[in-house]
Design a protein around this motif. Structure first.
Motif, PDB file in Angstrom:
ATOM      1  N   THR A 121       0.814  -1.215   0.000  1.00  0.00           N
ATOM      2  CA  THR A 121       0.000   0.000   0.000  1.00  0.00           C
ATOM      3  C   THR A 121       0.846   1.262   0.000  1.00  0.00           C
ATOM      4  N   GLU A 122       2.062   1.170   0.411  1.00  0.00           N
ATOM      5  CA  GLU A 122       2.854   2.387   0.494  1.00  0.00           C
ATOM      6  C   GLU A 122       4.270   2.114   0.025  1.00  0.00           C
TER       7      GLU A 122
ATOM      8  N   TYR B 260      -3.163   5.444   4.872  1.00  0.00           N
ATOM      9  CA  TYR B 260      -2.998   5.380   3.424  1.00  0.00           C
ATOM     10  C   TYR B 260      -4.044   4.480   2.769  1.00  0.00           C
ATOM     11  N   PRO B 261      -4.833   4.884   1.762  1.00  0.00           N
ATOM     12  CA  PRO B 261      -4.733   6.128   0.996  1.00  0.00           C
ATOM     13  C   PRO B 261      -5.617   7.266   1.526  1.00  0.00           C
TER      14      PRO B 261
ATOM     15  N   SER C 275      -6.356  10.322   4.572  1.00  0.00           N
ATOM     16  CA  SER C 275      -5.733  11.095   5.644  1.00  0.00           C
ATOM     17  C   SER C 275      -6.791  11.962   6.304  1.00  0.00           C
TER      18      SER C 275
ATOM     19  N   ARG D  84       4.662  13.862  -4.346  1.00  0.00           N
ATOM     20  CA  ARG D  84       3.602  13.413  -3.439  1.00  0.00           C
ATOM     21  C   ARG D  84       2.447  14.414  -3.424  1.00  0.00           C
TER      22      ARG D  84
ATOM     23  N   ASN E 174      -0.444  12.466   1.037  1.00  0.00           N
ATOM     24  CA  ASN E 174       0.742  11.838   1.621  1.00  0.00           C
ATOM     25  C   ASN E 174       1.999  12.700   1.541  1.00  0.00           C
TER      26      ASN E 174
ATOM     27  N   VAL F 196      -2.332   9.855   8.737  1.00  0.00           N
ATOM     28  CA  VAL F 196      -2.491   9.221   7.429  1.00  0.00           C
ATOM     29  C   VAL F 196      -2.840   7.749   7.610  1.00  0.00           C
TER      30      VAL F 196
END
Lengths: 346, 324
Positions: B20-21, B202-203, B205, B32, B36, B200
């Motif tokens: 995911t990140e 992710y995805p 925030s 970014r 993020n 955050v």
């Protein structure tokens, strides 16, 4: 407010879930210009749009520009709409849609000074507000398989679901001690409906090149005769108003829209659009007692620039900016349009 | 066996989170998006851009909290622009400068009649053009950024009275028409500490901030056409906001914000101002952000939901920023 936020969160979550569970079957590689003019069989699209019109000028009957500021009037309109499209066959589509309109126009304010009566300050506001009629349209696309070109023919009706004509006015009057005068606010309010069934007919043509597409459309909205609608007379009695409704015969005008657009594919999911569109009305009149008043025909042509973004197969975003370049007997507004389409594809 | 299963589960979790990140090299930090990106700009990063804002003058929230359309034919034609320069002094400290410029004309007109005699039409034209009050932001990470975006920052905003503070060039014609140039600045320093929090997932925030704006007062001409200077003090403004943001893909993010403002009213010569006795507003703002590598294009609409003695019109924003 709580309910709004809750509904909004549910909408966002639903959107995310659908995004992750739908639209993965091979059509995700279609570029913007390749999408056919009708949905494939079984596909459902929900399109929400928001249009903002802001006018500083109007076009007179000669087509010349006149500043609204000079005549003391103002105009703005916010129109939002929802269209649902369903693919009955790969080349036959059903569409259901309606708009919500909030159009505000103000007229020259007046000071009336007199010897024997208190001075008056009179302002006039005209507002067209509410949901419009329900549009139902069926479209046929030829050829069935999408090739370099598509031809789409549409026919349907607009069902008279919404209030047509004038609603009871919201006039108010009060004494303004600061300026020692009587303040009268005349607030006329109209429904967005047309009161009779309207025939919807038109078509579209799209021709694709390797990185470009050309798109042309023509649609008409023809009322099936005149409607009996209300209009109101108001009598001021002290600081109160007494309103009385009168029935009048009103023939709403036929509305015609046409345009051409060129679309340039910049990347597989992003294209820019530029073109010309025209909106015109004609044939409207109203009759009250012995008086018969014809409404002048109007037309407005605009240059448009925008983009079309395929965020995912499910989510499409379009935005458009329109600048009026010619017209007659109508406001000449700048046009900001944004539409968000959610595709519930199998 | 238990140990092996635990190890396997930890590995699976690691793989899932790892997908995911992504780990980013420093140059990619510039790509970014609003979800993020670092909570303050990294050291040496410079971002420059502009904001274009258009607001209608159609509706207000009255003193009773009722949304009301203006009766008079007042109209605004123009834009408000803001140039933004942001710079990362260190990995924890960011400095921003915002330079506003107004380009707007507000107008209205009245027809007058006396005893049935046409006295003509008078107009009111208010020019609102020129440099506004420049703001300087100092943003510091008091809880340093963790996990690619989580953190707490303290921002100190100073608004400098660089805009024109007095109404100028007042002209009144024999027919009653009025023209003057409206102030483009508040005429006083203000200081606004703000605390901003971001988490955050992710995805997604989540951001929240709370702040208060303190005015320091000054002297200015408060009535157009007058030459009398009055001491005044602007409203103390209390602000609370929260945003829920999510990335649709790597280059598009959507923000949803709610903002509450409370203004306690202005004072003139130590007395509450008749012009503005205070009010509040509650606004929803959806926001779309496009990130094309170092270029960010953002669009927002502010939609006032509720309020008291406050504007009730939709406002449109277009922002373009580039990270060098």
């Amino acid at each position: 407010m709580k309910r709004f936020m809750l509904n909004y969160m549910i909408f966002v979550l639903t959107m995310m879930i659908f995004q992750n569970t739908h639209g993965q079957d091979g059509i995700q590689n279609l570029r913007n210009i390749d999408w056919p003019l009708t949905n494939f069989k079984g596909q459902i699209s929900i399109e929400g749009d928001l249009r903002q019109y802001i006018a500083n000028n109007r076009r007179n009957d000669q087509g010349d520009t006149e500043a609204l500021r000079d005549e003391g009037s103002t105009y703005s309109a916010t129109i939002s709409g929802i269209n649902v499209r369903y693919g009955i066959m790969d080349n036959i589509e059903l569409m259901l849609g309606f708009d919500h309109q909030n159009e505000i126009s103000r007229k020259l304010t007046m000071y009336i000074f007199s010897f024997n009566q208190p001075s008056q300050y009179i302002s006039t506001l005209e507002q067209t507000k509410g949901f419009g009629d329900l549009d139902l349209r069926i479209s046929y696309k030829w050829p069935k398989e999408t090739e370099s070109y598509d031809i789409k023919l549409s026919v349907g009706g607009s069902l008279p679901m919404a209030k047509a004509g004038e609603k009871e006015p919201l006039h108010e009057a009060f004494y303004d001690s600061e300026f020692d005068l009587e303040e009268i606010n005349l607030h006329y309010i109209y429904g967005s409906g047309r009161g009779v069934l309207q025939l919807l007919a038109g078509g579209e043509f799209k021709y694709r090149l390797s990185k470009n597409a050309f798109h042309a459309w023509y649609y008409s909205r023809i009322p099936n005769g005149a409607a009996t609608v209300e209009t109101w007379t108001s009598v001021k009695n002290g600081y109160d108003f007494e309103h009385e409704s009168i029935e009048v015969e009103r023939q709403f005008p036929m509305v015609t829209q046409f345009g051409v657009e060129s679309e340039f594919q910049i990347s597989p999911f992003f294209s820019i659009l530029g073109g010309y569109s025209n909106f015109s009305t004609s044939g409207g009149w109203f009759e009250q007692g012995d008086s018969f008043i014809e409404e002048p025909s109007t037309s407005l042509g605009s240059l448009n620039l925008g983009y079309f973004l395929i965020v995912s197969t499910n989510i499409w975003l379009r935005q458009n900016f329109g600048i009026p370049i010619h017209g007659n007997n109508t406001y000449s507004p700048l046009q900001l349009e944004a539409s968000f389409t959610y595709n519930l594809f199998k | 066996m238990k140990f092996r299963i635990t190890l396997l589960l930890i590995s699976i979790c690691g793989i899932l989170y790892g997908q995911t990140e992504e780990q980013m090299v420093p140059s990619e930090l510039k790509f970014r998006n609003v979800v993020n990106e670092p909570i303050t700009l990294k050291k040496g990063f410079l971002r420059v851009g502009g904001v274009l804002n258009y607001t209608l003058i159609n509706q207000i929230f009255t003193e009773d909290g009722e949304r009301k359309i203006f009766d008079s034919n007042i109209w605004s034609n123009g834009w408000f622009n803001n140039i933004i320069v942001e710079y990362g002094v260190s990995d924890k400290l960011q400095v921003d400068v915002q330079i506003p410029y107004y380009n707007e004309t507000i107008s209205g007109s009245n027809y007058a009649e006396f005893g049935g005699l046409n006295l003509g039409t008078s107009t009111t034209e208010i020019s609102h053009k020129g440099l506004g009050d420049i703001s300087v932001f100092l943003e510091y990470q008091i809880i340093p950024e963790r996990n690619m975006g989580d953190g707490l920052t303290l921002t100190m905003i100073t608004e400098l009275p660089t805009g024109r503070k007095d109404p100028e060039n007042y002209e009144e014609s024999p027919d009653g028409s009025v023209y003057y140039e409206r102030p483009t600045g508040a005429g006083e320093f203000t200081l606004s500490p703000e605390l901003k929090f971001r988490k955050v997932f992710y995805p997604f925030s989540f951001e929240g901030f709370v702040g208060i704006e303190f005015p320091f007062g000054g002297e200015k001409i408060t009535t157009p056409g007058s030459s009398e200077n009055n001491s005044f003090k602007g409203s103390t403004v209390f602000k609370v906001s929260s945003n829920f943001n999510f990335m649709i893909n790597d280059f598009i993010a959507i923000k949803n914000g709610l903002l509450f403002l409370n203004l306690n009213g202005e004072t003139v010569n130590g007395m509450p101002s008749e012009e503005f006795i205070g009010g509040w507003g509650f606004t929803y703002f959806p926001f779309v952000s496009f990130q094309f590598r170092k270029l960010r294009i953002e669009e927002a609409v502010t939609i006032p939901l509720m309020g008291k003695s406050n504007g009730a019109d939709i406002s449109f924003f277009l922002m373009v920023r580039y990270l060098f």
